[in-house]
Scaffold this motif. Structure first.
Motif, PDB file in Angstrom:
ATOM      1  N   ALA A  65       2.768  -5.800  -4.765  1.00  0.00           N
ATOM      2  CA  ALA A  65       2.545  -5.050  -6.007  1.00  0.00           C
ATOM      3  C   ALA A  65       3.868  -4.669  -6.665  1.00  0.00           C
ATOM      4  CB  ALA A  65       1.733  -3.795  -5.712  1.00  0.00           C
ATOM      5  N   ASP A  66       4.958  -4.995  -5.991  1.00  0.00           N
ATOM      6  CA  ASP A  66       6.288  -4.647  -6.485  1.00  0.00           C
ATOM      7  C   ASP A  66       7.116  -5.928  -6.501  1.00  0.00           C
ATOM      8  OD1 ASP A  66       9.245  -3.410  -5.593  1.00  0.00           O
ATOM      9  OD2 ASP A  66       8.095  -2.177  -6.974  1.00  0.00           O
ATOM     10  N   THR A  67       8.300  -5.851  -7.022  1.00  0.00           N
ATOM     11  CA  THR A  67       9.169  -7.020  -6.900  1.00  0.00           C
ATOM     12  C   THR A  67      10.116  -6.768  -5.741  1.00  0.00           C
ATOM     13  OG1 THR A  67      10.602  -5.984  -8.507  1.00  0.00           O
ATOM     14  CG2 THR A  67       9.123  -7.694  -9.330  1.00  0.00           C
ATOM     15  N   GLY A  68      10.406  -7.777  -4.978  1.00  0.00           N
ATOM     16  CA  GLY A  68      11.325  -7.622  -3.855  1.00  0.00           C
ATOM     17  C   GLY A  68      10.635  -7.086  -2.619  1.00  0.00           C
ATOM     18  N   HIS A  69      11.420  -6.558  -1.702  1.00  0.00           N
ATOM     19  CA  HIS A  69      10.893  -6.026  -0.448  1.00  0.00           C
ATOM     20  C   HIS A  69      11.320  -4.579  -0.292  1.00  0.00           C
ATOM     21  CE1 HIS A  69       9.350  -9.876   0.813  1.00  0.00           C
ATOM     22  NE2 HIS A  69      10.458 -10.399   0.350  1.00  0.00           N
ATOM     23  N   PRO A  70      10.649  -3.703  -1.007  1.00  0.00           N
ATOM     24  CA  PRO A  70      11.106  -2.309  -1.088  1.00  0.00           C
ATOM     25  C   PRO A  70      11.025  -1.548   0.233  1.00  0.00           C
ATOM     26  CG  PRO A  70       8.963  -2.572  -2.101  1.00  0.00           C
ATOM     27  CD  PRO A  70       9.460  -3.941  -1.824  1.00  0.00           C
ATOM     28  N   GLU A 123       1.562   2.323  -7.437  1.00  0.00           N
ATOM     29  CA  GLU A 123       0.821   3.419  -8.052  1.00  0.00           C
ATOM     30  C   GLU A 123      -0.307   2.916  -8.962  1.00  0.00           C
ATOM     31  OE1 GLU A 123       2.991   7.147  -9.870  1.00  0.00           O
ATOM     32  OE2 GLU A 123       2.659   5.644 -11.425  1.00  0.00           O
ATOM     33  N   SER A 124      -0.017   1.862  -9.703  1.00  0.00           N
ATOM     34  CA  SER A 124      -0.989   1.398 -10.698  1.00  0.00           C
ATOM     35  C   SER A 124      -1.668   0.082 -10.313  1.00  0.00           C
ATOM     36  CB  SER A 124      -0.287   1.245 -12.054  1.00  0.00           C
ATOM     37  OG  SER A 124       0.816   0.385 -11.903  1.00  0.00           O
ATOM     38  N   SER A 125      -1.383  -0.411  -9.112  1.00  0.00           N
ATOM     39  CA  SER A 125      -1.981  -1.683  -8.708  1.00  0.00           C
ATOM     40  C   SER A 125      -3.320  -1.472  -8.009  1.00  0.00           C
ATOM     41  CB  SER A 125      -1.015  -2.416  -7.757  1.00  0.00           C
ATOM     42  OG  SER A 125      -1.715  -3.338  -6.965  1.00  0.00           O
ATOM     43  N   VAL A 126      -4.358  -2.067  -8.541  1.00  0.00           N
ATOM     44  CA  VAL A 126      -5.691  -1.952  -7.934  1.00  0.00           C
ATOM     45  C   VAL A 126      -5.660  -2.564  -6.542  1.00  0.00           C
ATOM     46  CG1 VAL A 126      -8.118  -2.644  -8.145  1.00  0.00           C
ATOM     47  CG2 VAL A 126      -6.834  -1.960 -10.176  1.00  0.00           C
ATOM     48  N   ALA A 127      -4.989  -3.714  -6.396  1.00  0.00           N
ATOM     49  CA  ALA A 127      -4.928  -4.392  -5.100  1.00  0.00           C
ATOM     50  C   ALA A 127      -4.236  -3.503  -4.056  1.00  0.00           C
ATOM     51  CB  ALA A 127      -4.176  -5.713  -5.245  1.00  0.00           C
ATOM     52  N   ALA A 128      -3.143  -2.858  -4.466  1.00  0.00           N
ATOM     53  CA  ALA A 128      -2.407  -1.995  -3.525  1.00  0.00           C
ATOM     54  C   ALA A 128      -3.241  -0.771  -3.163  1.00  0.00           C
ATOM     55  CB  ALA A 128      -1.070  -1.579  -4.140  1.00  0.00           C
ATOM     56  N   ARG A 129      -3.887  -0.204  -4.161  1.00  0.00           N
ATOM     57  CA  ARG A 129      -4.732   0.978  -3.903  1.00  0.00           C
ATOM     58  C   ARG A 129      -5.889   0.612  -2.975  1.00  0.00           C
ATOM     59  NH1 ARG A 129      -4.334   5.553  -7.119  1.00  0.00           N
ATOM     60  NH2 ARG A 129      -6.406   5.988  -6.308  1.00  0.00           N
ATOM     61  N   THR A 130      -6.434  -0.573  -3.170  1.00  0.00           N
ATOM     62  CA  THR A 130      -7.534  -1.043  -2.314  1.00  0.00           C
ATOM     63  C   THR A 130      -7.019  -1.271  -0.896  1.00  0.00           C
ATOM     64  OG1 THR A 130      -8.503  -2.102  -4.240  1.00  0.00           O
ATOM     65  CG2 THR A 130      -9.336  -2.816  -2.102  1.00  0.00           C
ATOM     66  N   LEU A 134      -7.352   3.968  -0.847  1.00  0.00           N
ATOM     67  CA  LEU A 134      -7.174   5.273  -1.498  1.00  0.00           C
ATOM     68  C   LEU A 134      -8.399   5.703  -2.291  1.00  0.00           C
ATOM     69  CD1 LEU A 134      -3.693   5.673  -3.217  1.00  0.00           C
ATOM     70  CD2 LEU A 134      -4.618   6.833  -1.194  1.00  0.00           C
ATOM     71  N   PRO A 135      -8.865   6.945  -2.089  1.00  0.00           N
ATOM     72  CA  PRO A 135      -9.919   7.465  -2.977  1.00  0.00           C
ATOM     73  C   PRO A 135      -9.391   7.472  -4.415  1.00  0.00           C
ATOM     74  CG  PRO A 135      -9.559   8.931  -1.088  1.00  0.00           C
ATOM     75  CD  PRO A 135      -8.457   7.908  -1.062  1.00  0.00           C
ATOM     76  N   THR A 136     -10.285   7.275  -5.373  1.00  0.00           N
ATOM     77  CA  THR A 136      -9.846   7.075  -6.764  1.00  0.00           C
ATOM     78  C   THR A 136      -9.011   8.220  -7.332  1.00  0.00           C
ATOM     79  OG1 THR A 136     -12.028   7.851  -7.383  1.00  0.00           O
ATOM     80  CG2 THR A 136     -11.623   5.468  -7.555  1.00  0.00           C
ATOM     81  N   ASP A 137      -9.284   9.461  -6.864  1.00  0.00           N
ATOM     82  CA  ASP A 137      -8.561  10.596  -7.464  1.00  0.00           C
ATOM     83  C   ASP A 137      -7.218  10.890  -6.783  1.00  0.00           C
ATOM     84  OD1 ASP A 137     -10.134  11.192  -5.281  1.00  0.00           O
ATOM     85  OD2 ASP A 137     -10.587  13.241  -5.902  1.00  0.00           O
ATOM     86  N   TYR A 138      -6.812  10.055  -5.829  1.00  0.00           N
ATOM     87  CA  TYR A 138      -5.522  10.279  -5.157  1.00  0.00           C
ATOM     88  C   TYR A 138      -4.434   9.392  -5.740  1.00  0.00           C
ATOM     89  CZ  TYR A 138      -7.205  13.440  -1.580  1.00  0.00           C
ATOM     90  OH  TYR A 138      -7.696  14.536  -0.927  1.00  0.00           O
ATOM     91  N   VAL A 139      -3.271   9.998  -5.978  1.00  0.00           N
ATOM     92  CA  VAL A 139      -2.133   9.259  -6.517  1.00  0.00           C
ATOM     93  C   VAL A 139      -1.037   9.201  -5.446  1.00  0.00           C
ATOM     94  CG1 VAL A 139      -0.328   9.269  -8.285  1.00  0.00           C
ATOM     95  CG2 VAL A 139      -2.646  10.041  -8.850  1.00  0.00           C
ATOM     96  N   PRO A 140      -0.558   8.008  -5.101  1.00  0.00           N
ATOM     97  CA  PRO A 140       0.539   7.931  -4.129  1.00  0.00           C
ATOM     98  C   PRO A 140       1.822   8.459  -4.761  1.00  0.00           C
ATOM     99  CG  PRO A 140      -0.052   5.731  -4.894  1.00  0.00           C
ATOM    100  CD  PRO A 140      -0.985   6.682  -5.580  1.00  0.00           C
ATOM    101  N   VAL A 141       2.453   9.461  -4.130  1.00  0.00           N
ATOM    102  CA  VAL A 141       3.610  10.095  -4.763  1.00  0.00           C
ATOM    103  C   VAL A 141       4.927   9.864  -4.017  1.00  0.00           C
ATOM    104  CG1 VAL A 141       2.430  11.836  -6.147  1.00  0.00           C
ATOM    105  CG2 VAL A 141       2.917  12.336  -3.753  1.00  0.00           C
TER     106      VAL A 141
END
Ligand code: FMN
Length: 173
Positions: A65-70, A123-130, A134-141
């Motif tokens: 979901a990101d570029t590179g290997h963070p 944060e905004s990737s559906v695939a990563a959240r899946t 993650l429950p829909t109302d949780y934001v990874p911070v």
């Protein structure tokens, strides 16, 4: 015997090279326990979720979901998510992350705080959240890459204080 807190503080550093060696389950449990000792604004622990990822496939999906290997090849990625997306939530997340990182130092593990990958895609990737479940109302911070360091870490001793500090004494106030 447990390590002195000062040594753990001096050992903690942003580590960006990890061995592939897995982290032992009892160490993972100790890290999660350390997280739960952190202060959280108004004690709203139920508004936080710590996701401990040890599955390489899931870590790969997060990195996709990101570029590179963070996550720098770390065998463990902890992702802290919250429904409290305000100053209190972000500050509390930082307190939790620091507890985890200092405990990691005590256990001879290395860590790196990761924000870039979250803002950069997860944060905004559906695939990563899946992948994280993650429950829909949780934001990874904030995320933390954890593992055995590729190179031995030594306690650091800064000659000068890195952080500008002003002390107001009674005479100056
Ligand atoms: C909120 C926060 C976000 C960070 N995000 C990243 C990141 O995305 N990638 C990374 O390699 N390091 C990240 N870092 C690590 C910092 O670059 C590092 O802590 C700082 O340069 C000081 O170095 P030290 O941790 O070795 O003392 C982050 C640190 C913090 C506190």
């Amino acid at each position: 015997m447990s390590m002195k807190l000062t040594t753990a503080i001096q050992l903690r550093q942003a580590n960006r090279e990890f061995k592939a060696t897995p982290v032992a389950p009892d160490q993972l449990a100790a890290l999660s326990q350390a997280a739960s000792y952190a202060p959280v604004a108004r004690g709203r622990y139920n508004e936080f979720l710590l996701t401990v990822v040890t599955d390489r496939q899931v870590i790969d999906e997060l990195e996709a979901a990101d570029t590179g290997h963070p996550f720098y090849g770390a065998p463990v990625v902890m992702v802290l998510s919250t429904t409290l997306t305000n100053q209190a939530g972000y500050l509390s997340a930082g307190m939790i992350a620091q507890n985890i990182e200092l405990k990691a130092s005590e256990l001879g593990l290395a860590s790196c705080t990761i924000l870039g990958a979250l803002k950069g895609g997860i944060e905004s990737s559906v695939a990563a959240r899946t992948a994280l479940g993650l429950p829909t109302d949780y934001v990874p911070v904030v995320a933390i890459a954890i593992g055995h360091p590729a190179h031995e870490l030594k306690p650091r001793h800064f000659v000068t204080d890195r952080l500008r500090t002003v002390t107001l004494t009674p005479e100056q106030a």
